[in-house]
Design an enzyme around this catalytic site. Structure first.
Site, PDB file in Angstrom:
ATOM      1  N   GLU A  66       0.866  -1.174   0.000  1.00 55.44           N
ATOM      2  CA  GLU A  66       0.000   0.000   0.000  1.00 55.44           C
ATOM      3  C   GLU A  66       0.903   1.223   0.000  1.00 55.44           C
ATOM      4  OE1 GLU A  66      -3.363  -1.115   3.058  1.00 55.44           O
ATOM      5  OE2 GLU A  66      -2.813   0.971   3.205  1.00 55.44           O
ATOM      6  N   ASP A  81      -5.104   8.966  10.589  1.00 59.14           N
ATOM      7  CA  ASP A  81      -3.821   8.395  10.994  1.00 59.14           C
ATOM      8  C   ASP A  81      -3.422   8.813  12.391  1.00 59.14           C
ATOM      9  OD1 ASP A  81      -2.814   6.745   8.830  1.00 59.14           O
ATOM     10  OD2 ASP A  81      -2.897   8.583   7.635  1.00 59.14           O
TER      11      ASP A  81
END
Lengths: 402, 267
Positions: B49, B60
């Protein structure tokens, strides 16, 4: 009346708005939208909000004519809508009481909020104390330094204030951190968003809760001789401005002017004038104008006013700018501080530095239109929180000046 | 159906789950990040990824936030993402891009899809774009024959599960817990439920990420998922290292460990 611009429901305002968020938040946003749609037509909710506005906030807020200030604005007739006199010191309480009531309706016990200048954080802490909700406020570390007094106010009110140390350490990072909290806590927690931006339903809902500003002001101005030629308000995310504009949107003769923070000037890289210097993109859950680089990275913003120091703007403002219904003027730090000084000295009213941007816009417009003009300026907050910063700007602190 | 599903089917036929590793482009610098992605492939990562850094990564946690902020500070550009995708494809692994929406939008959705595809990428994961908000993106991706990988969460309602599974190609990205990226002691009980609900809604391939960092967790998940996605723990190998070489060594070691994990799960 189908083409009225008032109370536009969202999620889109033209091409702007929408809901660009992680899937984890979609159920909560649907739940909030649903609860709000029911509440807005529920007389019990409306009555409770009206009671709080009257008995707690102190509404309706007055309008004050400021003739000595107006001498510096071309002799125009200048009126201030006094949101600074609200309990907790700004327009933010109007929105927060609505969203806190909604929090109780959906059965959540904890609220989170982001804050820039601290006014929304203070308002949220206030409402949380009033309604017995646990409250956590995210605030950029730079803002906790320039608005230390508001940090103390929030803590005195029982809220936990978490300084955000990532990124530019301002409002934008506080919003990121609040979203991160919410993704993990959404089952028990409601996010009380402070401005008319973010994902649907926030832009429309916050606007509806702030609309009371223009509904009252329109009536008050009619009682005092007629509609104003222009309504001016400062724009960061844009909640006081959209609340100040909404009831006037269909009054074609009333110019609507949002005053953006131009910092050191829009021709520098130190400003927060999103509609003047930005372009369309997605930030914080909705499509609007953003200060960004060529690859879509958000640019740091700057303003002397923490509450306007934001590289985005509410989507309905982007739409009103696009269709030409509202104008957005850049106002520099220096112009805003001159307006701050003038209002303080001529009228005995210390404005918030945010609101001083709107006052500077009024000086400019009054000089352009002259003494026949009537201007309505929303004084979105009081300047108590800004005393130290303003005193430093004007070299008035002991030991710094002469 | 697609290069990605072919790869996942082949891995399933081996009686194991795929190992999918995330790294941001440009951390600690562009060259090292691309070397790190290739090193992960050599150590047993099946699909990489590739994360183009974004200034406001709301999904995140602190480790990845810090890494992407450093990468942006270092001047990383979107073109570096396409170069990374090409390097991974050349190394024989699957490459998917995991991007926040605004950089895609500013690049132009059709151009973004085309550039990922031309670099050899198989699909794009969109953490802050859901299918109902992403119709234009789905259209652009379909036109470029690129997989659209959407996320589902424990809070996803049955209606939204059908919507999201229906719009996903390649695989469905299931997050087993509510929260941002980062290591967790346990991925919790919700993982099995989310994966089951995704399959019941018609998902052929379901991979699980967010919170996974150890061989034991990988092995546990490998019992019932098509792929195990690891991000923060890999980024930490580079973040905690004294220099690039020791970072790459730590990364190879963790990737190999996780690769063993995804082979242990099936009885």
């Amino acid at each position: 009346m189908t083409d009225s611009l008032q109370q536009a429901p969202g999620p889109f305002f033209g091409d702007f708005g929408g809901r660009f968020v992680p899937e984890a938040l979609m159920a909560a946003l649907d739940e909030l939208t649903d609860a709000y749609d029911k509440a807005r037509v529920d007389p019990a909710f409306g009555d409770e909000l009206a009671r709080l506005a009257r008995d707690y906030t102190g509404r309706p807020s007055i309008v004050t004519e400021v003739p000595r200030f107006a001498e510096h604005a071309g002799g125009a007739s200048v009126w201030l809508k006094r949101e600074d006199l609200n309990h907790s010191g700004s327009h933010k309480i109007n929105n927060v009481l609505g969203q806190a009531l909604l929090t109780k309706r959906i059965g959540k016990t904890r609220v989170i909020a982001e804050t820039g200048a601290g006014q929304h954080g203070v308002a949220t802490a206030t409402a949380a104390a009033l309604m017995g909700l646990e409250c956590v406020v995210y605030m950029g570390e730079e803002d906790t330094e320039r608005q230390a007094l508001n940090v103390a106010r929030m803590r005195l009110l029982g809220a936990e204030v978490i300084p955000v140390t990532t990124g530019t350490r301002t409002l934008r990072d506080a919003i990121n951190e609040a979203f991160r909290d919410w993704v993990a806590s959404v089952e028990t927690t409601n996010y009380i968003f402070g401005t008319a931006a973010g994902p649907h339903p926030f832009p429309a809902m916050v606007r509806d809760f702030q609309r009371v500003i223009s509904v009252e002001a329109r009536e008050q101005m009619l009682e005092r001789g007629g509609l104003p030629d222009a309504v001016l308000a400062c724009v960061g995310g844009g909640s006081n401005a959209i609340g100040s504009f909404d009831a006037f949107l269909d009054d074609e003769g009333v110019r609507l002017i949002g005053c953006e923070a131009a910092g050191d000037g829009v021709d520098t890289d130190r400003h927060a004038a999103t509609l003047t210097g930005g372009r369309s993109g997605v930030l914080h859950g909705s499509r609007s104008y953003i200060l960004q680089d060529d690859e879509g990275q958000t640019l740091p913003s700057h303003s002397i006013s923490a509450g306007l120091d934001y590289p985005g703007v509410g989507p309905q403002h982007a739409y009103l700018a696009e269709i030409g219904r509202a104008e957005y003027w850049p106002v520099t730090d220096a112009e805003a501080m001159e307006a701050f000084r003038l209002l303080s000295r001529t009228e005995g009213i210390l404005p918030a530095i945010e609101s001083s941007h709107a006052l500077a816009g009024a000086i400019r417009l009054g000089r352009e239109l002259g003494s026949d003009a009537t201007l309505l300026v929303t004084l979105s907050g009081r300047g108590d929180k800004d005393v130290e910063q303003a005193a430093r700007w004007f070299d008035m602190l002991p030991g710094e000046g002469e | 159906m697609s290069a990605l599903t072919d790869r996942l089917d082949a891995i399933r036929a081996e009686g194991r789950a795929a190992l999918i590793g995330y790294l941001p482009v440009g951390f600690p610098d562009v060259d090292t990040s691309i070397r790190a992605m290739v090193a992960m492939v050599e150590a047993g990562v099946d699909i990489v990824e590739v994360g183009p850094p974004y200034s406001d990564p709301v999904l995140d946690g602190p480790v990845i936030q810090k890494a992407v902020a450093d990468a942006l500070e270092g001047g990383v550009r979107l073109s570096d993402t396409f170069a990374a995708v090409k390097a991974i494809a050349d190394a024989g692994a699957g490459a998917v891009v995991m991007s926040y929406f605004n950089p895609m939008l500013q690049h132009g959705l059709a151009d973004f899809a085309r550039d990922v595809k031309e670099a050899g990428g198989s699909g794009v994961i969109t953490p802050d774009l859901t299918p109902d908000a992403g119709e234009a993106w789905v259209e652009a991706a379909r036109a470029a024959d690129l997989d659209t990988i959407f996320l589902v969460a424990p809070s996803t309602t049955p209606e939204r599960m059908h919507l999201t599974v229906g719009a996903s190609r390649g695989f469905v990205y299931a997050t087993p817990l509510m929260g941002v990226t980062g290591e967790r002691a346990s991925v919790g009980d919700a993982a099995e439920r989310v994966v089951r609900e995704a399959r019941e809604a018609g998902a052929d391939h379901v991979c699980v990420g967010v919170g996974v960092s150890t061989r034991e967790q990988a092995a546990e998940l490998a019992g019932y998922v098509d792929g195990v996605i690891v991000g923060t723990a890999l980024v930490r190998c580079l973040a905690d290292a004294e220099d690039a070489e020791s970072g790459l060594a730590a990364l190879r070691s963790l990737a190999a460990d996780l690769a063993a994990g995804v082979r242990e799960g099936r009885a």
